[in-house]
Design a protein around this motif. Structure first.
Motif, PDB file in Angstrom:
ATOM      1  N   LYS A 149     -16.975   0.805  -3.044  1.00  0.00           N
ATOM      2  CA  LYS A 149     -17.542  -0.278  -3.854  1.00  0.00           C
ATOM      3  C   LYS A 149     -16.501  -0.855  -4.802  1.00  0.00           C
ATOM      4  CE  LYS A 149     -21.010  -1.022  -7.497  1.00  0.00           C
ATOM      5  NZ  LYS A 149     -22.084  -0.378  -8.312  1.00  0.00           N
ATOM      6  N   LYS A 150     -15.694   0.013  -5.400  1.00  0.00           N
ATOM      7  CA  LYS A 150     -14.675  -0.410  -6.359  1.00  0.00           C
ATOM      8  C   LYS A 150     -13.348  -0.770  -5.686  1.00  0.00           C
ATOM      9  CE  LYS A 150     -17.042  -0.037 -10.157  1.00  0.00           C
ATOM     10  NZ  LYS A 150     -17.275  -1.197 -11.066  1.00  0.00           N
ATOM     11  N   ASN A 151     -13.277  -0.619  -4.376  1.00  0.00           N
ATOM     12  CA  ASN A 151     -12.118  -1.019  -3.576  1.00  0.00           C
ATOM     13  C   ASN A 151     -10.807  -0.399  -4.065  1.00  0.00           C
ATOM     14  OD1 ASN A 151     -10.865  -2.313  -1.397  1.00  0.00           O
ATOM     15  ND2 ASN A 151     -10.374  -4.127  -2.623  1.00  0.00           N
ATOM     16  N   VAL A 152     -10.798   0.926  -4.206  1.00  0.00           N
ATOM     17  CA  VAL A 152      -9.541   1.607  -4.544  1.00  0.00           C
ATOM     18  C   VAL A 152      -8.546   1.403  -3.412  1.00  0.00           C
ATOM     19  CG1 VAL A 152     -10.745   3.326  -5.935  1.00  0.00           C
ATOM     20  CG2 VAL A 152     -10.254   3.813  -3.525  1.00  0.00           C
ATOM     21  N   ASP A 153      -7.278   1.619  -3.697  1.00  0.00           N
ATOM     22  CA  ASP A 153      -6.230   1.330  -2.705  1.00  0.00           C
ATOM     23  C   ASP A 153      -6.099   2.411  -1.640  1.00  0.00           C
ATOM     24  OD1 ASP A 153      -5.282  -1.175  -3.873  1.00  0.00           O
ATOM     25  OD2 ASP A 153      -4.659   0.081  -5.557  1.00  0.00           O
ATOM     26  N   PHE A 154      -6.253   3.661  -2.033  1.00  0.00           N
ATOM     27  CA  PHE A 154      -6.257   4.751  -1.052  1.00  0.00           C
ATOM     28  C   PHE A 154      -7.007   5.931  -1.635  1.00  0.00           C
ATOM     29  CE2 PHE A 154      -2.511   5.657  -3.582  1.00  0.00           C
ATOM     30  CZ  PHE A 154      -2.308   7.027  -3.536  1.00  0.00           C
ATOM     31  N   LEU A 155      -7.153   7.002  -0.858  1.00  0.00           N
ATOM     32  CA  LEU A 155      -8.006   8.117  -1.226  1.00  0.00           C
ATOM     33  C   LEU A 155      -7.234   9.430  -1.186  1.00  0.00           C
ATOM     34  CD1 LEU A 155     -11.004   6.964   0.970  1.00  0.00           C
ATOM     35  CD2 LEU A 155     -10.928   6.862  -1.525  1.00  0.00           C
ATOM     36  N   ILE A 156      -7.584  10.323  -2.097  1.00  0.00           N
ATOM     37  CA  ILE A 156      -6.947  11.639  -2.154  1.00  0.00           C
ATOM     38  C   ILE A 156      -8.026  12.723  -2.176  1.00  0.00           C
ATOM     39  CG2 ILE A 156      -5.484  13.221  -3.471  1.00  0.00           C
ATOM     40  CD1 ILE A 156      -4.074  10.829  -4.686  1.00  0.00           C
ATOM     41  N   ALA A 157      -7.917  13.670  -1.252  1.00  0.00           N
ATOM     42  CA  ALA A 157      -8.698  14.910  -1.312  1.00  0.00           C
ATOM     43  C   ALA A 157      -7.748  15.966  -1.850  1.00  0.00           C
ATOM     44  CB  ALA A 157      -9.199  15.292   0.076  1.00  0.00           C
ATOM     45  N   GLU A 158      -8.034  16.515  -3.027  1.00  0.00           N
ATOM     46  CA  GLU A 158      -7.094  17.430  -3.655  1.00  0.00           C
ATOM     47  C   GLU A 158      -7.806  18.665  -4.203  1.00  0.00           C
ATOM     48  OE1 GLU A 158      -5.234  15.738  -7.096  1.00  0.00           O
ATOM     49  OE2 GLU A 158      -7.085  15.742  -8.253  1.00  0.00           O
ATOM     50  N   TYR A 159      -6.998  19.655  -4.523  1.00  0.00           N
ATOM     51  CA  TYR A 159      -7.486  20.877  -5.156  1.00  0.00           C
ATOM     52  C   TYR A 159      -8.508  21.582  -4.274  1.00  0.00           C
ATOM     53  CZ  TYR A 159      -8.478  24.134  -8.969  1.00  0.00           C
ATOM     54  OH  TYR A 159      -8.602  25.263  -9.735  1.00  0.00           O
ATOM     55  N   PHE A 160      -8.060  21.966  -3.091  1.00  0.00           N
ATOM     56  CA  PHE A 160      -8.898  22.725  -2.174  1.00  0.00           C
ATOM     57  C   PHE A 160      -8.250  24.076  -1.902  1.00  0.00           C
ATOM     58  CE2 PHE A 160     -10.404  18.448  -1.442  1.00  0.00           C
ATOM     59  CZ  PHE A 160     -11.771  18.630  -1.321  1.00  0.00           C
ATOM     60  N   GLU A 161      -9.018  25.144  -2.141  1.00  0.00           N
ATOM     61  CA  GLU A 161      -8.533  26.503  -1.917  1.00  0.00           C
ATOM     62  C   GLU A 161      -8.779  26.978  -0.490  1.00  0.00           C
ATOM     63  OE1 GLU A 161      -9.279  28.714  -6.124  1.00  0.00           O
ATOM     64  OE2 GLU A 161     -11.070  27.859  -5.182  1.00  0.00           O
ATOM     65  N   HIS A 162      -9.694  26.302   0.203  1.00  0.00           N
ATOM     66  CA  HIS A 162     -10.050  26.665   1.574  1.00  0.00           C
ATOM     67  C   HIS A 162      -9.828  25.453   2.472  1.00  0.00           C
ATOM     68  CE1 HIS A 162     -12.519  29.164  -1.153  1.00  0.00           C
ATOM     69  NE2 HIS A 162     -12.304  30.127  -0.269  1.00  0.00           N
ATOM     70  N   VAL A 163      -9.062  25.620   3.513  1.00  0.00           N
ATOM     71  CA  VAL A 163      -8.731  24.487   4.367  1.00  0.00           C
ATOM     72  C   VAL A 163      -9.971  23.924   5.058  1.00  0.00           C
ATOM     73  CG1 VAL A 163      -8.159  25.856   6.436  1.00  0.00           C
ATOM     74  CG2 VAL A 163      -7.085  23.621   6.074  1.00  0.00           C
ATOM     75  N   GLY A 198       0.811  -1.201   0.000  1.00  0.00           N
ATOM     76  CA  GLY A 198       0.000   0.000   0.000  1.00  0.00           C
ATOM     77  C   GLY A 198       0.847   1.254   0.000  1.00  0.00           C
ATOM     78  N   VAL A 199       0.203   2.395  -0.180  1.00  0.00           N
ATOM     79  CA  VAL A 199       0.945   3.649  -0.267  1.00  0.00           C
ATOM     80  C   VAL A 199       1.660   3.960   1.045  1.00  0.00           C
ATOM     81  CG1 VAL A 199      -1.024   5.128   0.366  1.00  0.00           C
ATOM     82  CG2 VAL A 199       0.831   6.045  -1.052  1.00  0.00           C
ATOM     83  N   LEU A 200       1.034   3.704   2.178  1.00  0.00           N
ATOM     84  CA  LEU A 200       1.697   3.988   3.453  1.00  0.00           C
ATOM     85  C   LEU A 200       2.844   3.024   3.704  1.00  0.00           C
ATOM     86  CD1 LEU A 200      -1.301   4.880   5.807  1.00  0.00           C
ATOM     87  CD2 LEU A 200       0.262   6.432   4.604  1.00  0.00           C
ATOM     88  N   GLU A 201       2.682   1.776   3.302  1.00  0.00           N
ATOM     89  CA  GLU A 201       3.793   0.819   3.430  1.00  0.00           C
ATOM     90  C   GLU A 201       4.997   1.302   2.632  1.00  0.00           C
ATOM     91  OE1 GLU A 201       2.714  -3.629   3.428  1.00  0.00           O
ATOM     92  OE2 GLU A 201       1.040  -2.686   2.384  1.00  0.00           O
TER      93      GLU A 201
END
Length: 401
Positions: A143-157, A7-10
């Motif tokens: 449902k599609k069992n992706v390996d990990f998740l990304i929240a991206e492109y945010f202008e406001h924290v 995985g990405v963290l590994e």
């Protein structure tokens, strides 16, 4: 059974370099599969071969994350400002996951499900309403069992925090990226404070993407890293910048440049610029290194080639690219053969070929953000009256630039 991929963290915990992919919306717009303005990804359903091929080019170039092409795939974005997509967000997101998984299985790549900022947040919808939009996309990713998740492109924290909180409920690894520079988010929250808030919300990987050039983004992530360490917290760091030079940008980034989005080509970074970026990012302590708008496969290959000593291998695409132009030794012209060396390309100062090309632009800098009347979104097409108002605003912005 095929062995389970790390995985990405590994990978990051082991000190490995993770190479992200490049910019899908800009690349596919240039190829004729995405409409500039809405920037929505219905091409996953209408032209899957185009999306699949772009994934495959990034994989061959050395990327080991296939991020789903789900930028602006929320339902509130698919029907906005007169743009009405006949497909549902669920259909588009599911197709994106299938395409990313198909190509990732061709190599040692992971699939990352991605969400981004929403028109609803800009229109001051409630936290509950905005989180519900995120959850609809996240349900598909689970449902599609992706390996990990990304929240991206945010202008406001604040919106980024809400996104991370939703992603965190899945139990999957979460990365979070702001589209900010060293000045911080559009409300003036510093990069360090943004990062601390995202880590506390549950992100294990934090960083920046889009809006600014590579070195500006690296500096912003360095400030994030300092803030996280100062707070006594721990995280991994990622960066996925533009492939454009943006030294003249203000806090809003390249969207304020007069060249956005159709005349940015004179600003494109060379492959040698990309190698410098990869090395600088690595030196700062960033281990997830990729690209966003403007990044093509050859840019990702440059990152992978620069970091080949750390990764222990070259990408497949290097079969057609000898390092530092060595392949030019086979060129028919002697003066081109003379360029087959590192010191030539490393010190070259490329020309634009445009006699009247200005060195810098003057960003318009309207200075509006969440809640401003001009940012309230609606499903109806932009009216002629609205356009006249925008032209007046534009004249005022230019006169004060």
């Amino acid at each position: 059974m095929a062995p389970t991929k790390k995985g990405v963290l590994e990978r990051l915990n082991a000190g490995e370099v993770v190479i992200g992919d490049g910019g899908f919306v800009f690349a596919l717009e240039k190829r004729g599969y995405v409409k500039a303005g809405p920037w929505t990804p219905e091409a996953n359903c209408t032209h899957p071969d185009a999306v699949r091929q772009l994934h495959r080019e990034f994989l061959r170039a050395g990327a080991n994350v296939m991020q789903t092409f789900t930028f602006y795939a929320s339902d509130d974005k698919l029907v906005n400002r007169g743009w009405k997509v006949s497909l549902t967000g669920q259909q588009i997101n599911e197709a994106a996951c299938d395409l990313a998984r198909e190509v990732a299985s061709e190599g040692d790549a992971l699939v990352a499900g991605g969400i981004c900022q929403t028109p609803s947040y800009l229109s001051c919808k409630s936290e509950t309403e905005v989180k519900a939009i995120f959850k609809k996309q996240v349900d598909v990713f689970i449902k599609k069992n992706v390996d990990f998740l990304i929240a991206e492109y945010f202008e406001h924290v604040e919106e980024a925090e809400w996104a991370v909180q939703v992603l965190k409920t899945t139990g999957k690894a979460v990365a979070a990226c702001m589209c900010i520079g060293p000045e911080g988010d559009l409300n003036g929250v510093s990069p360090g404070d943004c990062a601390v808030r995202l880590v506390k919300a549950g992100a294990q990987i934090v960083g920046v993407n889009c809006h600014f050039d590579p070195m500006t983004c690296v500096e912003a992530v360095r400030l994030m890293k300092e803030g996280v360490e100062r707070a006594g917290l721990k995280a991994h760091y990622m960066v996925q910048p533009l492939a454009y030079h943006t030294p003249d940008c203000n806090r809003q980034g390249f969207i304020d440049l007069p060249e956005f989005p159709f005349a940015l080509e004179p600003r494109i970074l060379t492959r040698w610029d990309m190698q410098k970026y990869a090395r600088e990012a690595y030196k700062v302590g960033i281990r997830y290194i990729g690209g966003c708008c403007g990044f093509e496969a050859y840019h990702i290959r440059a990152l992978a080639e620069e970091l080949a000593p750390e990764r222990g291998f070259l990408p497949k695409a290097s079969e057609k690219h000898d390092l530092w132009g060595k392949g030019l030794e086979m060129h028919t012209k002697p003066w081109v053969r003379a360029r087959s060396r590192k010191d030539y390309w490393e010190t070259l100062r490329p020309s634009s070929g445009r006699p009247d090309c200005a060195t810098m632009s003057h960003p318009e800098g309207w200075g509006v953000t969440k809640g401003h009347a001009d940012l309230l979104q609606h499903a109806e097409a932009t009216s002629a009256q609205e356009i006249q108002h925008l032209l007046e605003m534009q004249r005022k912005a230019k006169s004060s630039a």
